[in-house]
Structures are given as C-alpha cells and as structure tokens.
Design a protein around this motif. Structure first.
Motif, PDB file in Angstrom:
ATOM      1  N   ALA A  17      -1.163  -0.939   6.373  1.00 36.84           N
ATOM      2  CA  ALA A  17      -1.225  -1.356   4.967  1.00 36.84           C
ATOM      3  C   ALA A  17      -0.715  -2.781   4.808  1.00 36.84           C
ATOM      4  N   LEU A  21      -3.960  -4.924   4.492  1.00 36.06           N
ATOM      5  CA  LEU A  21      -4.130  -4.938   3.038  1.00 36.06           C
ATOM      6  C   LEU A  21      -3.127  -5.840   2.325  1.00 36.06           C
ATOM      7  N   ASP A  23       0.229  -5.471   1.779  1.00 36.02           N
ATOM      8  CA  ASP A  23       1.447  -4.932   1.199  1.00 36.02           C
ATOM      9  C   ASP A  23       1.543  -3.443   1.528  1.00 36.02           C
ATOM     10  N   LYS A  25       2.641  -1.233  -0.311  1.00 34.96           N
ATOM     11  CA  LYS A  25       2.385  -0.412  -1.494  1.00 34.96           C
ATOM     12  C   LYS A  25       0.979   0.188  -1.482  1.00 34.96           C
ATOM     13  N   HIS A  26       0.085  -0.301  -0.624  1.00 35.99           N
ATOM     14  CA  HIS A  26      -1.273   0.236  -0.522  1.00 35.99           C
ATOM     15  C   HIS A  26      -1.358   1.417   0.447  1.00 35.99           C
ATOM     16  N   ALA A  29      -3.033   4.677  -1.041  1.00 32.97           N
ATOM     17  CA  ALA A  29      -4.495   4.551  -1.162  1.00 32.97           C
ATOM     18  C   ALA A  29      -5.158   4.658   0.212  1.00 32.97           C
ATOM     19  N   LEU A  30      -4.550   4.037   1.207  1.00 35.60           N
ATOM     20  CA  LEU A  30      -5.082   4.094   2.575  1.00 35.60           C
ATOM     21  C   LEU A  30      -5.064   5.519   3.110  1.00 35.60           C
ATOM     22  N   PRO A  52      -9.342   0.937   1.655  1.00 34.93           N
ATOM     23  CA  PRO A  52      -9.598   0.978   0.215  1.00 34.93           C
ATOM     24  C   PRO A  52      -9.918  -0.409  -0.322  1.00 34.93           C
ATOM     25  N   ILE A  54      -9.066  -3.219  -2.506  1.00 32.84           N
ATOM     26  CA  ILE A  54      -7.832  -3.692  -3.121  1.00 32.84           C
ATOM     27  C   ILE A  54      -8.144  -4.964  -3.901  1.00 32.84           C
TER      28      ILE A  54
END
Length: 70
Positions: A17, A21, A23, A25-26, A29-30, A52, A54
C-alpha cells in the motif's frame, strides 16, 4: 483495465500500500479488492494483486507542508 502488482518475496499488505499506492491508509481497499489472498501476512513472489483506483489529491500534500512552503 485494472492495474495490477506482482508480489516479490517478503512483501506485506502495508508495504505494498505504501510503495505502490503512496500511503498505508489504502491497505483496507487493497485487501478488500484481493480478498482471496487475505491469509497472507508476508507474500511469496508471483502473486498478482489487483490495485484499487486511488484518487490523488494535491491539496492534501500542500496541507501537510508548513505555511512558509505552501
């Protein structure tokens, strides 16, 4: 078309992540998008994960800067 990431030995959910991505914080979602791999904490190499979509906001980047750098 969905973007994918192929794991390398030692990858972790939060590491992917952050690295791919931008961060940790994703992470949720991942993981939700790749639910069948939820049992892995540390990945072996060769697993193809779907990434995902983003939305990248430049405003949040500016908010993190001190006022004299905005």
């Amino acid at each position: 078309m969905s973007k994918t990431y192929t794991t390398v030995q030692g990858d972790t959910w939060d590491g992917i992540a952050y690295k791919i991505l931008g961060d940790e914080k994703h992470l949720t979602a991942l993981m939700n998008l790749n639910f069948k791999y939820r049992k892995y904490v540390i990945f072996p190499s060769g697993i193809v994960l779907t990434l995902p979509e983003i939305e990248v906001s430049t405003d949040s980047y500016k908010e993190k800067l001190p006022p004299w750098k905005r």
